[in-house]
Design a protein around this motif. Sequence first.
Motif, short mmCIF file in Angstrom:
data_model
loop_
_atom_site.label_atom_id
_atom_site.label_comp_id
_atom_site.label_asym_id
_atom_site.label_seq_id
_atom_site.Cartn_x
_atom_site.Cartn_y
_atom_site.Cartn_z
N SER A 109 -30.48 -53.93 27.54
CA SER A 109 -29.61 -55.04 27.94
C SER A 109 -30.30 -55.88 29.02
O SER A 109 -30.28 -57.12 28.98
N GLY A 167 -25.02 -59.16 26.34
CA GLY A 167 -23.63 -58.82 26.61
C GLY A 167 -22.94 -58.06 25.50
O GLY A 167 -21.72 -57.80 25.60
N SER A 168 -23.65 -57.70 24.45
CA SER A 168 -23.02 -57.06 23.29
C SER A 168 -23.10 -55.54 23.38
O SER A 168 -24.14 -54.99 23.75
N ASP A 169 -22.01 -54.89 23.01
CA ASP A 169 -22.03 -53.43 22.90
C ASP A 169 -21.82 -52.99 21.46
O ASP A 169 -21.56 -51.82 21.19
N THR A 170 -21.94 -53.94 20.53
CA THR A 170 -21.89 -53.62 19.10
C THR A 170 -23.17 -54.11 18.44
O THR A 170 -23.80 -55.06 18.90
N GLN A 217 -26.76 -46.13 20.45
CA GLN A 217 -25.53 -46.07 21.25
C GLN A 217 -24.60 -47.25 21.00
O GLN A 217 -23.52 -47.32 21.57
N LEU A 218 -24.98 -48.18 20.14
CA LEU A 218 -24.14 -49.34 19.87
C LEU A 218 -23.05 -49.01 18.85
O LEU A 218 -23.28 -48.23 17.91
N ALA A 219 -21.90 -49.62 19.00
CA ALA A 219 -20.80 -49.41 18.07
C ALA A 219 -21.14 -50.00 16.71
O ALA A 219 -21.71 -51.08 16.61
N VAL A 277 -25.51 -57.85 18.68
CA VAL A 277 -26.96 -57.97 18.86
C VAL A 277 -27.59 -58.73 17.69
O VAL A 277 -28.49 -59.56 17.89
N ASN A 334 -37.66 -50.83 29.58
CA ASN A 334 -36.51 -50.05 29.12
C ASN A 334 -36.15 -48.97 30.13
O ASN A 334 -34.97 -48.70 30.39
N TYR A 377 -32.51 -47.52 21.45
CA TYR A 377 -31.37 -48.10 22.17
C TYR A 377 -30.18 -48.31 21.25
O TYR A 377 -29.02 -48.06 21.63
N ALA A 378 -30.43 -48.74 20.02
CA ALA A 378 -29.35 -49.12 19.11
C ALA A 378 -28.47 -47.94 18.73
O ALA A 378 -27.33 -48.14 18.27
#
Length: 462
Positions: free
Chosen positions: A170, A102-105, A46-48, A109, A164, A43-44
């Motif tokens: 999320s 709620g985090s996209d970075t 795709q995080l910024a 997380v 997942n 999953y990670a």
Amino acid sequence: MNKKAQQLHRLTPTEIRAAFSLAGIFSLRMLGLFLILPVFAIYAEQLAGVTPLLIGVAIGAYGLTQAMLQIPFGMLSDRIGRKPVIVGGLLLFTLGSVVAAGSDTIWGVIAGRALQGSGAIAAAVMALAADLTREQNRTKAMAVIGMSIGLAFAVSLVLGPLLNTWIGVSGIFWLTAALAIAGILVVIFLVPNPDRSSTHRDTSPVRDQFARVLRNPDLLRLDLGILLLHMMLTAVFIVVPVTLRDITGIAVESHWMVYLPVVLLAMIFMVPFIVIAEKRRKMRQVFLLAISAICLSQLGFILFQASIVGFTAALLLFFTAFNLLEASLPSLISKMAQAESKGTAMGVYSTSQFVGAFLGGMLGGWVYGQFHLVGVFLFGAGASLLWLLVASGMRQPSYLSSYLIHVGTLDPLTAQELQMQLREIPGVGEAVVMGQEGVAYLKVDTQSVDFALLDEFSVAET
């Protein structure tokens, strides 16, 4: 066993309710911590701002705050009460879950995972369990809680990939927030209220015992062991999901099909070794064998990573050995610690476990970034070899188990006399009577001691 002894050892309805409700709290919280373990590395991606190092830090961040706060929170619960600390810790866990959801970075997380870990309620829960159970039955309540932790971990490995697929990582974080809120409701409405709270040397750290525990080489060897074990676990789960997807060729949504049989078989396979270790008193031999198996599993991950059968077999070996060590280490702590130092020894041990989780994430992530998948497995093999070297100096444990008797408040002279009497009973290896606390802390040989005779010294209400 006479009638009085039977009454002393029979769990009351309040004790049963306390054991299972507190086990429920632990289970809900552990599910919240571990559900992301088998899926987060994927999953990670795709995080910024993501890097392999930061993936590992995010997975292990909870361990750092847990390690820092669990003993202080336990001591705080002695002052302000168990339930306020537990509810406060679960609220922190809920907040951390919401932040991570709620985090996209990757940094968001990491912050959420650190907040999750800051809800360090383990010591307070154990202390509350001690408040709600009589000395003779405390071990049974702790066993129920311990089994719930192991079950929650096993369930998380299987449910994580399924959840997942259904709701995403999320969504898993939102679910963990809901689980924490459910835990708060359990605390408020299901967990009994203790008549009084006090420090219990068998479950809680005591300030005047830290120096003794930290000078004991046998205990330090075990503390290093749990640190390395959880360091390897966290490091392995940075790369196992990626290996299953990219090299072994198993789709992410099908990973649960690997974990389910592995988890079930590992729990079955460890049982004979537990019996041999405890009943046949081969603890040292079984312990060293399990560490060797952990090392072999790491090498198996490297050799068989392209084979579904081979990699699954390596996972099975890893989890069988992991479960065996996870069950054996607390037992060894109990055997090696002085009778009146067990709670302090377990506090240091638990802190070491969480430090290991953090180091496994941080170091495993760094190694992954520098040396790829194989590097992490070699890192695990090296850690297990170090552990085997250190553990080889372990002496054969005494096979004495902790046993407590409520003797009522005693003056120093009477307490000393009772202590001498208890030490003369066949099968009693250690006896320390704390007159002000009204408790006798014993180490006994369960195969030879007469429990009915010990219980004759109890003044507990029946």
